[in-house]
Scaffold this motif. Sequence first.
Motif, mmCIF file in Angstrom:
data_model
loop_
_atom_site.group_PDB
_atom_site.id
_atom_site.type_symbol
_atom_site.label_atom_id
_atom_site.label_comp_id
_atom_site.label_asym_id
_atom_site.label_seq_id
_atom_site.Cartn_x
_atom_site.Cartn_y
_atom_site.Cartn_z
ATOM 1 N N ILE A 1 20.536 20.830 4.918
ATOM 2 C CA ILE A 1 19.755 21.037 3.693
ATOM 3 C C ILE A 1 18.530 20.137 3.770
ATOM 4 C CG2 ILE A 1 19.764 20.935 1.167
ATOM 5 C CD1 ILE A 1 22.822 21.314 1.303
ATOM 6 N N ARG A 2 17.354 20.751 3.642
ATOM 7 C CA ARG A 2 16.096 20.049 3.874
ATOM 8 C C ARG A 2 15.245 19.980 2.608
ATOM 9 N NH1 ARG A 2 16.833 18.251 8.838
ATOM 10 N NH2 ARG A 2 14.618 17.814 8.953
ATOM 11 N N PHE A 3 14.475 18.922 2.513
ATOM 12 C CA PHE A 3 13.379 18.799 1.556
ATOM 13 C C PHE A 3 12.140 19.120 2.370
ATOM 14 C CE2 PHE A 3 10.166 16.807 -1.014
ATOM 15 C CZ PHE A 3 10.656 16.824 -2.312
ATOM 16 N N VAL A 4 11.375 20.128 1.966
ATOM 17 C CA VAL A 4 10.238 20.588 2.762
ATOM 18 C C VAL A 4 8.932 20.213 2.080
ATOM 19 C CG1 VAL A 4 9.166 22.559 3.921
ATOM 20 C CG2 VAL A 4 11.643 22.537 3.533
ATOM 21 N N VAL A 5 8.043 19.584 2.845
ATOM 22 C CA VAL A 5 6.712 19.230 2.365
ATOM 23 C C VAL A 5 5.702 20.053 3.154
ATOM 24 C CG1 VAL A 5 5.021 17.378 2.074
ATOM 25 C CG2 VAL A 5 7.463 16.887 1.814
ATOM 26 N N PHE A 6 4.865 20.810 2.436
ATOM 27 C CA PHE A 6 3.851 21.648 3.077
ATOM 28 C C PHE A 6 2.502 20.946 3.039
ATOM 29 C CE2 PHE A 6 7.162 24.534 1.683
ATOM 30 C CZ PHE A 6 7.355 25.320 2.806
ATOM 31 N N ALA A 7 2.038 20.545 4.211
ATOM 32 C CA ALA A 7 0.732 19.896 4.330
ATOM 33 C C ALA A 7 -0.367 20.871 3.927
ATOM 34 C CB ALA A 7 0.504 19.433 5.768
ATOM 35 N N GLN A 8 -1.391 20.367 3.267
ATOM 36 C CA GLN A 8 -2.548 21.191 2.923
ATOM 37 C C GLN A 8 -3.612 20.991 3.991
ATOM 38 O OE1 GLN A 8 -2.829 23.324 0.178
ATOM 39 N NE2 GLN A 8 -4.672 24.020 1.231
ATOM 40 N N GLY A 9 -4.124 22.073 4.508
ATOM 41 C CA GLY A 9 -5.168 22.043 5.524
ATOM 42 C C GLY A 9 -4.626 22.452 6.877
ATOM 43 N N CYS A 10 -5.310 23.411 7.501
ATOM 44 C CA CYS A 10 -4.882 23.857 8.827
ATOM 45 C C CYS A 10 -6.072 24.439 9.589
ATOM 46 C CB CYS A 10 -3.777 24.900 8.709
ATOM 47 S SG CYS A 10 -3.108 25.376 10.324
ATOM 48 N N LEU B 1 -2.988 15.823 -4.259
ATOM 49 C CA LEU B 1 -2.576 14.563 -3.651
ATOM 50 C C LEU B 1 -1.279 14.079 -4.277
ATOM 51 C CD1 LEU B 1 -6.022 12.737 -3.523
ATOM 52 C CD2 LEU B 1 -4.726 13.612 -1.578
ATOM 53 N N VAL B 2 -0.416 13.517 -3.429
ATOM 54 C CA VAL B 2 0.847 12.969 -3.916
ATOM 55 C C VAL B 2 1.148 11.680 -3.159
ATOM 56 C CG1 VAL B 2 2.278 14.323 -2.325
ATOM 57 C CG2 VAL B 2 3.275 13.515 -4.463
ATOM 58 N N ARG B 3 1.735 10.749 -3.860
ATOM 59 C CA ARG B 3 2.105 9.486 -3.223
ATOM 60 C C ARG B 3 3.377 9.670 -2.407
ATOM 61 N NH1 ARG B 3 1.201 4.352 -6.783
ATOM 62 N NH2 ARG B 3 3.363 4.095 -6.151
ATOM 63 N N ILE C 1 9.706 10.431 -1.516
ATOM 64 C CA ILE C 1 10.970 9.784 -1.128
ATOM 65 C C ILE C 1 11.876 9.620 -2.346
ATOM 66 C CG2 ILE C 1 12.013 7.685 -0.179
ATOM 67 C CD1 ILE C 1 10.609 9.403 1.948
ATOM 68 N N ASP C 2 11.314 9.213 -3.475
ATOM 69 C CA ASP C 2 12.110 9.073 -4.700
ATOM 70 C C ASP C 2 12.725 10.407 -5.109
ATOM 71 O OD1 ASP C 2 11.505 6.380 -4.812
ATOM 72 O OD2 ASP C 2 9.985 6.593 -6.389
ATOM 73 N N GLU C 3 11.966 11.480 -4.981
ATOM 74 C CA GLU C 3 12.475 12.814 -5.329
ATOM 75 C C GLU C 3 13.615 13.210 -4.389
ATOM 76 O OE1 GLU C 3 12.763 15.895 -7.855
ATOM 77 O OE2 GLU C 3 11.379 14.225 -8.114
ATOM 78 N N MET D 1 0.840 -1.184 0.000
ATOM 79 C CA MET D 1 0.000 0.000 0.000
ATOM 80 C C MET D 1 0.884 1.246 0.000
ATOM 81 S SD MET D 1 -2.892 1.055 2.747
ATOM 82 C CE MET D 1 -2.282 2.420 3.697
ATOM 83 N N ASN D 2 0.542 2.187 -0.822
ATOM 84 C CA ASN D 2 1.290 3.439 -0.867
ATOM 85 C C ASN D 2 0.312 4.591 -0.680
ATOM 86 O OD1 ASN D 2 2.995 5.524 -1.231
ATOM 87 N ND2 ASN D 2 3.925 4.736 -3.087
ATOM 88 N N PRO D 3 0.188 5.065 0.558
ATOM 89 C CA PRO D 3 -0.781 6.132 0.814
ATOM 90 C C PRO D 3 -0.390 7.439 0.144
ATOM 91 C CG PRO D 3 0.504 5.657 2.783
ATOM 92 C CD PRO D 3 0.894 4.657 1.752
ATOM 93 N N ARG D 4 -1.387 8.281 0.006
ATOM 94 C CA ARG D 4 -1.181 9.609 -0.546
ATOM 95 C C ARG D 4 -1.507 10.639 0.529
ATOM 96 N NH1 ARG D 4 -4.394 10.043 -5.996
ATOM 97 N NH2 ARG D 4 -6.089 9.597 -4.566
ATOM 98 N N ILE D 5 -0.852 11.781 0.408
ATOM 99 C CA ILE D 5 -1.122 12.889 1.302
ATOM 100 C C ILE D 5 -1.495 14.107 0.467
ATOM 101 C CG2 ILE D 5 0.268 12.122 3.272
ATOM 102 C CD1 ILE D 5 2.581 13.819 2.234
ATOM 103 N N ARG D 6 -2.274 15.003 1.060
ATOM 104 C CA ARG D 6 -2.654 16.244 0.380
ATOM 105 C C ARG D 6 -1.661 17.323 0.788
ATOM 106 N NH1 ARG D 6 -6.631 17.926 -2.624
ATOM 107 N NH2 ARG D 6 -7.797 15.999 -2.299
ATOM 108 N N ILE D 7 -0.964 17.853 -0.216
ATOM 109 C CA ILE D 7 0.066 18.856 0.063
ATOM 110 C C ILE D 7 -0.199 20.141 -0.704
ATOM 111 C CG2 ILE D 7 1.790 17.077 0.552
ATOM 112 C CD1 ILE D 7 3.124 17.820 -2.159
ATOM 113 N N ALA D 8 0.334 21.222 -0.187
ATOM 114 C CA ALA D 8 0.283 22.510 -0.877
ATOM 115 C C ALA D 8 1.445 22.603 -1.861
ATOM 116 C CB ALA D 8 0.340 23.653 0.124
ATOM 117 N N GLY D 9 2.536 21.922 -1.543
ATOM 118 C CA GLY D 9 3.711 21.940 -2.401
ATOM 119 C C GLY D 9 4.947 21.491 -1.656
ATOM 120 N N VAL D 10 6.078 21.573 -2.326
ATOM 121 C CA VAL D 10 7.362 21.195 -1.730
ATOM 122 C C VAL D 10 8.409 22.244 -2.092
ATOM 123 C CG1 VAL D 10 6.871 18.712 -1.850
ATOM 124 C CG2 VAL D 10 8.172 19.792 -3.680
#
Length: 168
Positions: free
Chosen positions: A21-30, A50-52, A57-59, A1-10
């Motif tokens: 050096i960070r990879f930043v994921v911005f969750a959508q919804g607050c 939505l993104v898997r 992780i691959d990115e 299973m590969n869940p998806r999350i709703r994001i605003a962007g990265v």
Amino acid sequence: MNPRIRIAGVVKESIVDGPGIRFVVFAQGCPHHCEGCHNPDTHDLSGGHLVRIDTIIDEMKKNPLLDGITLSGGEPFLQSAGFSELARCAQAASYHVMTYTGYTYETLTAKNDQEWQQLLKYTDLLVDGRFEAEQKSLLLKFRGSQNQRIIDVNQSRLKNKLILSKMN
């Protein structure tokens, strides 16, 4: 299973959202809607896309300079099942995990929510607390207002009490 999350962007490379050096994921919804929020576009629960998790992780793996991932917002704890899986996968790939939340550490640990606890389990550093415009400071490292704390989650769990990071 590969869940998806709703994001605003990265942001694929950041030096202001945690150590190294960070990879930043911005969750959508607050739910917090803090006055003066840096990311008001993330508030709408149905915005973003939505993104898997494996796609993220691959990115990340394409960049050998990355030290870790930062889960920002919006509010990652609104999607705690998906974001805990992302954090777990990131740690399994030897990345440091930093999570931002508008909730306090005390609120998170007191809530009997297994998914919230899972996200905490896979978080190394936690920046907690709502952004408060009257306590805003541009001199703070990795946070926007003086009420927010950087918590060493691993040490806090080990010592069974809140341990602030040395970055405070």
